[in-house]
Design an enzyme around this catalytic site. Structure first.
Site, short mmCIF file in Angstrom:
data_model
loop_
_atom_site.label_atom_id
_atom_site.label_comp_id
_atom_site.label_asym_id
_atom_site.label_seq_id
_atom_site.Cartn_x
_atom_site.Cartn_y
_atom_site.Cartn_z
N THR A 125 126.11 36.06 -27.22
CA THR A 125 124.91 36.65 -27.82
C THR A 125 125.30 37.98 -28.46
OG1 THR A 125 123.54 35.65 -26.12
CG2 THR A 125 122.54 37.43 -27.40
N LYS A 201 117.45 33.89 -29.82
CA LYS A 201 117.99 34.23 -28.50
C LYS A 201 117.57 35.65 -28.10
CE LYS A 201 120.43 34.52 -24.80
NZ LYS A 201 121.81 34.58 -24.48
N LYS A 269 122.25 45.11 -23.41
CA LYS A 269 122.77 44.85 -24.77
C LYS A 269 121.74 44.03 -25.57
CE LYS A 269 125.38 41.17 -24.70
NZ LYS A 269 124.97 39.90 -25.21
P1 NA7 Z 1 130.91 38.01 -18.45
O1 NA7 Z 1 130.87 37.28 -17.16
O2 NA7 Z 1 130.76 39.49 -18.47
O3 NA7 Z 1 132.28 37.61 -19.17
C1 NA7 Z 1 132.66 38.19 -20.37
C2 NA7 Z 1 133.80 37.43 -21.00
O4 NA7 Z 1 134.14 38.08 -22.23
C3 NA7 Z 1 135.07 37.40 -20.14
O5 NA7 Z 1 135.73 36.17 -20.35
C4 NA7 Z 1 135.86 38.55 -20.74
O6 NA7 Z 1 137.24 38.47 -20.53
C5 NA7 Z 1 135.54 38.37 -22.21
N1 NA7 Z 1 135.82 39.57 -23.01
C6 NA7 Z 1 135.23 40.78 -22.91
N2 NA7 Z 1 135.74 41.64 -23.81
C7 NA7 Z 1 136.69 40.94 -24.49
C8 NA7 Z 1 137.55 41.27 -25.56
N3 NA7 Z 1 137.56 42.48 -26.12
N4 NA7 Z 1 138.39 40.30 -26.03
C9 NA7 Z 1 138.40 39.06 -25.48
N5 NA7 Z 1 137.59 38.69 -24.47
C10 NA7 Z 1 136.74 39.61 -23.98
O7 NA7 Z 1 129.82 37.47 -19.47
P2 NA7 Z 1 128.93 36.14 -19.38
O8 NA7 Z 1 129.83 34.98 -19.26
O9 NA7 Z 1 127.82 36.33 -18.41
O10 NA7 Z 1 128.24 36.16 -20.83
C11 NA7 Z 1 128.94 35.76 -21.99
C12 NA7 Z 1 128.00 35.79 -23.17
O11 NA7 Z 1 126.92 34.87 -22.98
C13 NA7 Z 1 127.33 37.14 -23.40
O12 NA7 Z 1 127.21 37.38 -24.79
C14 NA7 Z 1 125.97 36.99 -22.74
O13 NA7 Z 1 125.03 37.90 -23.27
C15 NA7 Z 1 125.65 35.55 -22.96
P3 NA7 Z 1 137.90 39.07 -19.17
O14 NA7 Z 1 137.77 37.98 -18.16
O15 NA7 Z 1 137.11 40.32 -18.83
O16 NA7 Z 1 139.28 39.36 -19.56
#
Ligand code: NA7
Length: 317
Positions: A125, A201, A269
């Site tokens: 999102t 959304k 957010k």
């Molecule tokens: P989470 O559980 O906070 O997971 C966030 C994911 O995003 C996690 O896999 C993170 O990797 C990844 N992440 C965060 N920053 C980066 C960057 N800079 N590059 C690559 N990957 C990143 O979120 P949810 O699963 O609850 O939600 C995901 C979306 O769905 C969000 O937009 C919600 O609003 C709806 P990590 O494991 O920290 O390395």
């Protein structure tokens, strides 16, 4: 233990959460599926893609999170670019706009793997401008783009009960049929205009966030005026406000258990993005603006990674 049966990781997650995945008869697409982002949402979604027989290649920034999915049958990619190159359709579900920018435009990012015909589905999102920039960059390289944010948090993701809101390329939407069947209980195609699904959304989550904030204030006030919060929760559960959010979140407040189903920082957010959208179209959002302040306060108190129900802490501080 590498000798574990392939389903054990899924079973462990499910048992620990008492999850009951809905049995579905999905005929999996033969397309190779990529999945970037194994956060709370991505984990459940990948398990359901695997369970329904899809071939899935995963990547996550923190690589160790890939391990249990590989045990459950997934392949592992070494970078977003590599996943996109080796798959036909790649999904992404990461935290926010800045994560999506890193993922798509960054080093060894999605764009570097895109060649004509490669399909990319953005499920995070994020704001409209970022999703449109990503769509433009991907289609300029001959790729095919769909946005598909989802309604639902941890448990619906694990149970395959999400609601998928999609906009962008119609054929790609159709090609995602078996994946969306595995992930959700309903998917909606909102047209070719990328941004429409994000807008929907954000409205849904704005309503969710204000309801949660109001519940938090009510529970906090109950304490102050000498009422039992348990009684408030019971009365709510017996009336027309009896819905999963109100029931589960009032229990979370009663039990002071804030393990994240939907992280509070993501809710804030979404409120921030909804307010920006309201700005754009001159829609007054008094209630959402006030709720946003409460979530900001909760983040400041250190509850960003807790469940949204921890907004109660800000209300009762
Ligand atoms: P989470 O559980 O906070 O997971 C966030 C994911 O995003 C996690 O896999 C993170 O990797 C990844 N992440 C965060 N920053 C980066 C960057 N800079 N590059 C690559 N990957 C990143 O979120 P949810 O699963 O609850 O939600 C995901 C979306 O769905 C969000 O937009 C919600 O609003 C709806 P990590 O494991 O920290 O390395």
């Amino acid at each position: 233990n590498d000798d574990m049966p392939v389903t054990s990781a899924a079973t462990q997650i499910e048992e620990s959460l008492l999850i009951k995945p809905v049995m579905k008869s999905v005929i999996p697409t033969p397309s190779r599926i990529g999945f970037l982002g194994l956060g709370i949402m991505g984990q459940g979604m990948v398990m359901n893609l695997l369970r329904s027989g899809h071939e899935v290649t995963v990547w996550n920034r923190t690589i160790v999170k890939c391990r249990e999915f590989v045990k459950a049958g997934a392949l592992k990619g070494n970078s977003p670019a590599e996943v996109v190159q080796s798959c036909d359709i790649t999904f992404s579900c990461v935290s926010d706009s800045s994560a999506v920018k890193d993922l798509v435009f960054g080093n060894a990012g999605v764009l570097q793997g895109i060649s004509p015909g490669k399909c990319y589905v953005e499920m995070s999102t994020i704001d409209e401008d970022t999703v449109q920039d990503a769509a433009e960059a991907i289609t300029a390289r001959g790729g095919v783009f769909l946005e598909a944010p989802v309604v639902g948090s941890r448990v619906p993701a694990l149970e395959g009960q999400l609601v998928i809101l999609a906009a962008g390329d119609r054929k790609l939407y159709d090609d995602c049929y078996s994946c969306f069947e595995a992930l959700g209980k309903k998917s909606l195609y909102l047209g070719s205009d990328v941004g429409a699904a994000m807008r929907m959304k954000l409205i849904i989550n704005m309503i969710m966030g204000t309801v949660m904030a109001s519940l938090a204030e009510g529970m906090a006030m109950a304490e102050k005026v000498g009422l039992d919060q348990e009684d408030i929760a019971e009365v709510l559960s017996l009336g027309s406000l009896s819905c999963p959010t109100v029931i589960h979140k009032s229990q979370a407040i009663l039990n002071q258990k804030y393990d994240p189903h939907f992280p509070l920082q993501h809710q804030q957010k979404d409120l921030r993005l909804a307010l920006q959208l309201g700005d754009k179209v001159e829609q007054p959002l008094y209630v959402a603006a006030a709720a946003n302040e409460l979530y900001k306060k909760a983040r400041r108190l250190g509850y960003g990674e807790s469940d949204i129900s921890a907004v109660f802490r800000a209300a009762s501080a």
